[in-house]
Design a protein around this motif. Structure first.
Motif, PDB file in Angstrom:
ATOM      1  N   LEU A   1       1.683  -9.070  -0.560  1.00  0.00           N
ATOM      2  CA  LEU A   1       1.767  -8.046   0.482  1.00  0.00           C
ATOM      3  C   LEU A   1       0.647  -7.033   0.272  1.00  0.00           C
ATOM      4  O   LEU A   1       0.578  -6.389  -0.783  1.00  0.00           O
ATOM      5  CB  LEU A   1       3.142  -7.367   0.382  1.00  0.00           C
ATOM      6  CG  LEU A   1       3.451  -6.223   1.327  1.00  0.00           C
ATOM      7  CD1 LEU A   1       3.500  -6.712   2.760  1.00  0.00           C
ATOM      8  CD2 LEU A   1       4.787  -5.588   0.968  1.00  0.00           C
ATOM      9  N   ALA A   2      -0.246  -6.920   1.254  1.00  0.00           N
ATOM     10  CA  ALA A   2      -1.419  -6.056   1.107  1.00  0.00           C
ATOM     11  C   ALA A   2      -1.352  -4.885   2.080  1.00  0.00           C
ATOM     12  O   ALA A   2      -1.045  -5.078   3.257  1.00  0.00           O
ATOM     13  CB  ALA A   2      -2.686  -6.875   1.372  1.00  0.00           C
ATOM     14  N   PHE A   3      -1.643  -3.700   1.592  1.00  0.00           N
ATOM     15  CA  PHE A   3      -1.662  -2.521   2.469  1.00  0.00           C
ATOM     16  C   PHE A   3      -2.784  -1.589   2.041  1.00  0.00           C
ATOM     17  O   PHE A   3      -3.119  -1.483   0.852  1.00  0.00           O
ATOM     18  CB  PHE A   3      -0.313  -1.786   2.470  1.00  0.00           C
ATOM     19  CG  PHE A   3       0.237  -1.522   1.095  1.00  0.00           C
ATOM     20  CD1 PHE A   3       1.063  -2.447   0.485  1.00  0.00           C
ATOM     21  CD2 PHE A   3      -0.081  -0.351   0.417  1.00  0.00           C
ATOM     22  CE1 PHE A   3       1.556  -2.211  -0.793  1.00  0.00           C
ATOM     23  CE2 PHE A   3       0.415  -0.106  -0.850  1.00  0.00           C
ATOM     24  CZ  PHE A   3       1.243  -1.052  -1.460  1.00  0.00           C
ATOM     25  N   GLY A   4      -3.357  -0.884   2.994  1.00  0.00           N
ATOM     26  CA  GLY A   4      -4.489  -0.007   2.723  1.00  0.00           C
ATOM     27  C   GLY A   4      -4.043   1.316   2.120  1.00  0.00           C
ATOM     28  O   GLY A   4      -2.849   1.653   2.123  1.00  0.00           O
ATOM     29  N   GLY A   5      -5.030   2.068   1.631  1.00  0.00           N
ATOM     30  CA  GLY A   5      -4.728   3.386   1.081  1.00  0.00           C
ATOM     31  C   GLY A   5      -4.155   4.318   2.138  1.00  0.00           C
ATOM     32  O   GLY A   5      -3.419   5.257   1.835  1.00  0.00           O
ATOM     33  N   GLU A   6      -4.477   4.046   3.421  1.00  0.00           N
ATOM     34  CA  GLU A   6      -3.953   4.877   4.514  1.00  0.00           C
ATOM     35  C   GLU A   6      -2.440   4.791   4.580  1.00  0.00           C
ATOM     36  O   GLU A   6      -1.762   5.768   4.876  1.00  0.00           O
ATOM     37  CB  GLU A   6      -4.527   4.432   5.874  1.00  0.00           C
ATOM     38  CG  GLU A   6      -5.972   4.804   6.130  1.00  0.00           C
ATOM     39  CD  GLU A   6      -6.939   3.775   5.573  1.00  0.00           C
ATOM     40  OE1 GLU A   6      -6.498   2.895   4.815  1.00  0.00           O
ATOM     41  OE2 GLU A   6      -8.135   3.869   5.877  1.00  0.00           O
ATOM     42  N   ALA A   7      -1.911   3.599   4.304  1.00  0.00           N
ATOM     43  CA  ALA A   7      -0.467   3.389   4.412  1.00  0.00           C
ATOM     44  C   ALA A   7       0.273   4.382   3.523  1.00  0.00           C
ATOM     45  O   ALA A   7       1.333   4.899   3.867  1.00  0.00           O
ATOM     46  CB  ALA A   7      -0.112   1.955   4.012  1.00  0.00           C
ATOM     47  N   MET A   8      -0.350   4.684   2.364  1.00  0.00           N
ATOM     48  CA  MET A   8       0.316   5.558   1.402  1.00  0.00           C
ATOM     49  C   MET A   8       0.319   7.004   1.837  1.00  0.00           C
ATOM     50  O   MET A   8       1.082   7.819   1.324  1.00  0.00           O
ATOM     51  CB  MET A   8      -0.409   5.462   0.074  1.00  0.00           C
ATOM     52  CG  MET A   8      -0.395   4.078  -0.452  1.00  0.00           C
ATOM     53  SD  MET A   8      -0.622   4.150  -2.186  1.00  0.00           S
ATOM     54  CE  MET A   8       0.539   5.382  -2.665  1.00  0.00           C
ATOM     55  N   LEU A   9      -0.572   7.339   2.775  1.00  0.00           N
ATOM     56  CA  LEU A   9      -0.634   8.731   3.225  1.00  0.00           C
ATOM     57  C   LEU A   9       0.379   8.989   4.342  1.00  0.00           C
ATOM     58  O   LEU A   9       0.582  10.119   4.756  1.00  0.00           O
ATOM     59  CB  LEU A   9      -2.051   9.054   3.738  1.00  0.00           C
ATOM     60  CG  LEU A   9      -3.176   8.814   2.727  1.00  0.00           C
ATOM     61  CD1 LEU A   9      -4.534   9.036   3.374  1.00  0.00           C
ATOM     62  CD2 LEU A   9      -3.001   9.750   1.529  1.00  0.00           C
ATOM     63  N   ARG A  10       1.007   7.916   4.826  1.00  0.00           N
ATOM     64  CA  ARG A  10       1.945   8.061   5.950  1.00  0.00           C
ATOM     65  C   ARG A  10       3.285   8.575   5.439  1.00  0.00           C
ATOM     66  O   ARG A  10       3.710   8.238   4.343  1.00  0.00           O
ATOM     67  CB  ARG A  10       2.163   6.707   6.633  1.00  0.00           C
ATOM     68  CG  ARG A  10       0.910   6.119   7.225  1.00  0.00           C
ATOM     69  CD  ARG A  10       1.181   4.692   7.648  1.00  0.00           C
ATOM     70  NE  ARG A  10       2.219   4.643   8.662  1.00  0.00           N
ATOM     71  CZ  ARG A  10       1.994   4.457   9.948  1.00  0.00           C
ATOM     72  NH1 ARG A  10       0.771   4.274  10.374  1.00  0.00           N
ATOM     73  NH2 ARG A  10       2.989   4.433  10.801  1.00  0.00           N
ATOM     74  N   GLU A  11       3.917   9.351   6.319  1.00  0.00           N
ATOM     75  CA  GLU A  11       5.241   9.864   5.940  1.00  0.00           C
ATOM     76  C   GLU A  11       6.242   8.745   5.753  1.00  0.00           C
ATOM     77  O   GLU A  11       7.161   8.830   4.952  1.00  0.00           O
ATOM     78  CB  GLU A  11       5.743  10.802   7.043  1.00  0.00           C
ATOM     79  CG  GLU A  11       5.433  12.244   6.747  1.00  0.00           C
ATOM     80  CD  GLU A  11       5.907  13.143   7.854  1.00  0.00           C
ATOM     81  OE1 GLU A  11       6.895  12.797   8.517  1.00  0.00           O
ATOM     82  OE2 GLU A  11       5.257  14.187   8.043  1.00  0.00           O
TER      83      GLU A  11
END
Ligand SMILES: CC(C)(COP(=O)(O)OP(=O)(O)OC[C@H]1O[C@@H](n2cnc3c(N)ncnc32)[C@H](O)[C@@H]1OP(=O)(O)O)[C@@H](O)C(=O)NCCC(=O)NCCS
Length: 439
Positions: free
Chosen positions: A33-43
């Protein structure tokens, strides 16, 4: 209020039951499962963590791959230089990359360590393994420019990762690789994820899209695509993560990864919807179409009934009992998609007259308009020709035009083979349509 609660509980119970086949199928499977660094900034990043926890609890062997793009950009003083879409990582930038990776990794590990009561993480007790699982080499010089500490994946430490997965741990990979010369290289998350999925022979690779949705240039959802169709699709797609990840998805499929899913981070519960519902909410990339048009077996009777019963209720098809279907199942062909019957058709030959009746042609409502009706018709035509038949007829009350557009012409009940004429229902007054088969 009571009604609402009742409706909610009915849909919950139905949904939960419908998920059972997936739960069986996913146990012991490996997902990357791959997710960008942006995903972590989301509420709502915590919701993704809850979904990861659920997959882990269901026995899925999980490898997570995270990105750090915004976290690195935030730390960099100067704007990064790009060559053919690749960032040049100088010694200073590499320090920021290491710093960002360390911080993001700790944040993910801490979120996965939550075990608070009254949260979906209660009792989770997840172990996360991370380390030097990725070996890298320098990307080298491109267009005369040295990419310095920008690297390429050289090797994935498959056995050590498998050991961690066997121990029930979640493996977390960062977009960094280590070289035997003791250097560290900056990698892209999509490259790490794709290499890891291929090396681990993963059953699924999932990319969460930070930018853009899983739609084509006209805004229509791209539900399924085969690896071979990706090249054409890429020409038409607007810029965004879909365009970025699709070539990696196609490559992974060609190299043996079962399925690749692309899911928009903006859809609530997207990971669960994509993985645990048949229709999904994102794009699924497969090597070949997972569709199978084949003669029916006795086990398909339930699936056939689920397709035809709604059409029988509307009076479009003549009612057939389960008993009759069980007796006649050998006359049927079914269209199976991911293990579910989505269409069917039957062929009843009258060899003495050289004619065959095509009956019960049906495609489940949500799968119509995808060319499946045509494919079922072709299958029946081929089977009829193989039996030495020279014409096909069909009786229909509401679908005459569909057949006429496909080469059938209107006939009369008198044109039917005698045994079929005797059974003709004069009250239903179905139209008789006939097609000559070209051998
Ligand atoms: C007829 C049927 C099998 C076609 O399946 P499908 O997978 O949607 O077929 P295709 O994708 O190959 O064709 C879709 C086209 O047929 C058209 N179509 C669907 N039902 C039609 C009808 N009753 N009359 C005329 N055209 C029809 C659609 O509008 C679509 O046209 P478009 O491509 O121009 O938009 C499906 O609509 C169905 O199950 N219908 C109910 C059962 C039935 O009528 N069976 C025939 C009696 S035996």
């Amino acid at each position: 209020m009571a009604k609402l609660a009742e409706a909610e509980s009915t849909s919950f119970v139905e949904w939960f039951r419908a998920a059972a086949p997936y739960i069986h199928a996913f146990r012991g499977k490996t997902f990357v499962l791959a997710f960008g660094g942006e995903a972590m900034l989301r509420e709502d990043f915590v919701d993704l963590v809850y979904d990861i926890n659920l997959l882990n609890a269901l026995g899925v062997r999980l490898v997570l791959v995270h990105g750090v793009r915004p976290q690195v950009e935030e730390r960099l003083a100067a704007e990064a230089q790009y060559v053919q879409g690749r960032r040049v990582t100088d010694a200073d930038a590499l320090e920021h990359v290491k710093d960002a990776v360390g911080s993001v990794r700790v944040d993910i590990e801490s979120l996965l360590s939550v075990g608070l009561p009254n949260t979906p993480m209660a009792g989770a007790d997840i172990r996360v393994a991370s380390g030097n699982y990725v070996t890298a080499q320098p990307a080298g010089i491109v267009d005369g420019i040295d990419l310095q500490f920008t690297g390429e994946v050289r090797k994935i430490a498959v056995d050590p990762i498998r050991d961690r997965l066997n121990a029930g741990e979640i493996v977390l990979l960062s977009p960094l690789g280590y070289s035997p010369t003791g250097e560290v290289f900056n990698l892209t998350l999509e490259e790490v994820a794709t290499h890891a999925a291929i090396a681990l022979e993963a059953d699924k690779l999932v990319f969460i899209l930070d930018h853009g949705d899983t739609v084509d240039a006209k805004g229509h959802r791209i539900n399924r695509v085969t690896a071979a169709q990706v090249t054409k699709l890429l020409r038409e797609l607007p810029e965004g993560d879909m365009k970025l990840y699709l070539p990696h998805a196609a490559h992974a499929c060609k190299k043996g990864v079962g399925k690749v899913h692309l899911i928009s981070a903006d859809v609530d519960g997207a990971v669960l919807m994509e993985l645990f519902t048949h229709a999904g909410v994102g794009t699924m990339v497969t090597r070949q179409s997972v569709e199978n048009l084949r003669p029916a077996k006795i086990d398909d009777v339930g699936g056939i009934l689920s397709v035809i019963e709604p059409l029988e209720a509307e009076g479009i098809l003549v009612r057939r009992s389960r008993e009759r279907l069980e007796q006649e199942v050998e006359q049927f062909f079914v269209d199976e998609l991911d293990g579910r019957i989505v269409g069917c058709v039957a062929l009843y030959p009258f060899p003495e007259t050289g004619a065959g009746e095509m009956a019960c042609l049906a495609v489940a409502r949500e799968f119509q308009r995808g060319g499946r009706g045509d494919a079922l018709l072709t299958t029946v035509e081929e089977a009829a020709i193989e039996l030495g038949l020279t014409q096909l007829f069909v009786l229909t009350t509401r679908t005459a035009h569909w057949f006429i557009e496909r080469g059938f012409i209107q006939g009369q009940p008198e044109d039917l083979p005698a045994p079929r004429k005797a059974l003709y229902n004069w009250q239903r007054r179905s139209k008789v349509l006939i097609k000559k088969l070209s051998v």
